[in-house]
Each structure stands twice: as structure tokens, then as C-alpha cells.
Design a protein around this motif. Structure first.
Motif, PDB file in Angstrom:
ATOM      1  N   THR A 213       0.837  -1.209   0.000  1.00 57.95           N
ATOM      2  CA  THR A 213       0.000   0.000   0.000  1.00 57.95           C
ATOM      3  C   THR A 213       0.869   1.255   0.000  1.00 57.95           C
ATOM      4  O   THR A 213       0.527   2.265  -0.606  1.00 57.95           O
ATOM      5  CB  THR A 213      -0.934   0.013   1.228  1.00 57.95           C
ATOM      6  OG1 THR A 213      -1.654  -1.218   1.265  1.00 57.95           O
ATOM      7  CG2 THR A 213      -1.925   1.160   1.155  1.00 57.95           C
TER       8      THR A 213
ATOM      9  N   HIS B   6       0.340   4.123  -2.635  1.00 58.96           N
ATOM     10  CA  HIS B   6      -0.296   5.319  -2.061  1.00 58.96           C
ATOM     11  C   HIS B   6       0.701   6.145  -1.251  1.00 58.96           C
ATOM     12  O   HIS B   6       0.340   6.722  -0.233  1.00 58.96           O
ATOM     13  CB  HIS B   6      -1.465   4.930  -1.162  1.00 58.96           C
ATOM     14  CG  HIS B   6      -2.605   4.280  -1.875  1.00 58.96           C
ATOM     15  ND1 HIS B   6      -2.550   2.983  -2.351  1.00 58.96           N
ATOM     16  CD2 HIS B   6      -3.824   4.754  -2.219  1.00 58.96           C
ATOM     17  CE1 HIS B   6      -3.695   2.687  -2.938  1.00 58.96           C
ATOM     18  NE2 HIS B   6      -4.486   3.745  -2.881  1.00 58.96           N
TER      19      HIS B   6
ATOM     20  N   HIS C  34      -5.797   2.681   6.307  1.00 57.17           N
ATOM     21  CA  HIS C  34      -5.328   1.744   5.273  1.00 57.17           C
ATOM     22  C   HIS C  34      -5.203   0.308   5.768  1.00 57.17           C
ATOM     23  O   HIS C  34      -4.735  -0.554   5.024  1.00 57.17           O
ATOM     24  CB  HIS C  34      -3.963   2.205   4.731  1.00 57.17           C
ATOM     25  CG  HIS C  34      -3.993   3.568   4.097  1.00 57.17           C
ATOM     26  ND1 HIS C  34      -4.466   3.788   2.829  1.00 57.17           N
ATOM     27  CD2 HIS C  34      -3.614   4.781   4.572  1.00 57.17           C
ATOM     28  CE1 HIS C  34      -4.369   5.077   2.526  1.00 57.17           C
ATOM     29  NE2 HIS C  34      -3.865   5.702   3.573  1.00 57.17           N
TER      30      HIS C  34
ATOM     31  N   GLY D 107       1.710  -1.787   5.257  1.00 56.09           N
ATOM     32  CA  GLY D 107       0.410  -1.587   4.609  1.00 56.09           C
ATOM     33  C   GLY D 107       0.175  -2.583   3.501  1.00 56.09           C
ATOM     34  O   GLY D 107       1.022  -3.368   3.150  1.00 56.09           O
TER      35      GLY D 107
END
Ligand SMILES: [Zn+2]
Length: 174
Positions: free
Chosen positions: A94, A98, A153, A174
Motif C-alpha cells: 500500500t 499510495h 489503510h 500496509g
């Protein structure tokens, strides 16, 4: 059977928060940077301008008297000494997809913390290709950022306090 990622372990269930050690006690008695009674009331930090009043450092509302004594606050002293109290590592897929959003959230949480508490500050944010390392001046900021990332998240969060809870290591994947 091999586990290619090495995680999760039984100690960190997917999506779970695992805390090591005792809960936070906000007792600065053993922290050399926060020895209580060290500063006279009204002492102003020559680094950030925070003022020692009523037993703790706060952002001053009014200008300090010119005669007030000057001393580095514990946060500025740690910055000066390059001695973080908190370490936060962010990694995982993640983060790769992101990163900007995650770093913005981390900075937002850090700014909220330091607005209320002069000693709760980010020292450095070091970006590596596969991870981000954040160092802080106290032990509250890394868990705060980690928990905000975990809420937003999900992923896995591990919080590990050092001896006497004057240091903390937080790892969010993440
Ligand atoms: Zn300061």
C-alpha cells in the motif's frame, strides 16, 4: 513450508495491533531528556520558543519576559544531539501505491501532535525505495501516526516500547 514474506507471525494477526511491553505511563522520571524539575518556571526554549510552565513545555501565548532564562527544550535538545526517542518504519504494497497519500496523513498527524505538544515532533522523514523511516522527538508520535495509518489503510501495526518507555519503535506494513 516457507513463508516468503516472513510475516505475519502468530504474534501479529492480519489486521491486528500487537503491543509489546506495558502500556504507556507518562512518567518522565527516567528520561534524561525530560528530568522533572530541571527548569525554572518561565524558562524559554532558545530553539523553538516553547515555554516551561506548570511543569511542562507549552507553546507560549504571550511573549516571554526578556529576563526569562533560556534553555533548549527536550525536543530541541534531541534534534541537536541527533537522538530520536521514536522510530517509525512504513512499508508494504500500500505504501508503494499510495505513498503521497500516506506521507500526507503522517505529516498531518505529526502537525496535529506538535500543535498541542511542543515536545511531540517529527525529526526526519527519510524516504527509501521500499520504505519510509520517520524519527521523532518523543514516544507518542510514532504510535499516533501508525494508528492513523492503520485506521485509514489497515495493514499490520507493531508497537514496541524500549526500557522505561523512553523510546518506541513502530512498524506499519500496509
Ligand atoms: Zn525547543
Amino acid at each position: 513450508m516457507t513463508n516468503a514474506r516472513g510475516v505475519p507471525t502468530p504474534l501479529t494477526p492480519p489486521g491486528g495491533i500487537h503491543r509489546f511491553g506495558r502500556r504507556i505511563l507518562d512518567d518522565p522520571a527516567h528520561d534524561p531528556y525530560r528530568a522533572s524539575g530541571k527548569w525554572a518556571a518561565g524558562t524559554q526554549c532558545s530553539g523553538c520558543g516553547a515555554q516551561f510552565m506548570h511543569g511542562h513545555w507549552a507553546w507560549q501565548k504571550n511573549p516571554a519576559p526578556a529576563a526569562s532564562s533560556k534553555h533548549l527544550c527536550p525536543a530541541c535538545q534531541r534534534v541537536h544531539d541527533h537522538q530520536p526517542a521514536g522510530y517509525l518504519t512504513l512499508d508494504g504494497p500500500t505504501l508503494s501505491t499510495h505513498r503521497d497519500e500516506i506521507l500526507a496523513l503522517a505529516r498531518h498527524e505529526a502537525a496535529r501532535a506538535s500543535a498541542d505538544h511542543p515536545l511531540q515532533r517529527v525529526m526526519d522523514i527519510i524516504e527509501h525505495e521500499d520504505r519510509v523511516e520517520i524519527t521523532t522527538t518523543d514516544i507518542h508520535v510514532p504510535p499516533r501516526i501508525g494508528q492513523a495509518l492503520h485506521r485509514a489503510h489497515h495493514g499490520e501495526l507493531a508497537i514496541s516500547y524500549g526500557h522505561d518507555e523512553i523510546s518506541v519503535r513502530v512498524h506499519w506494513t500496509g
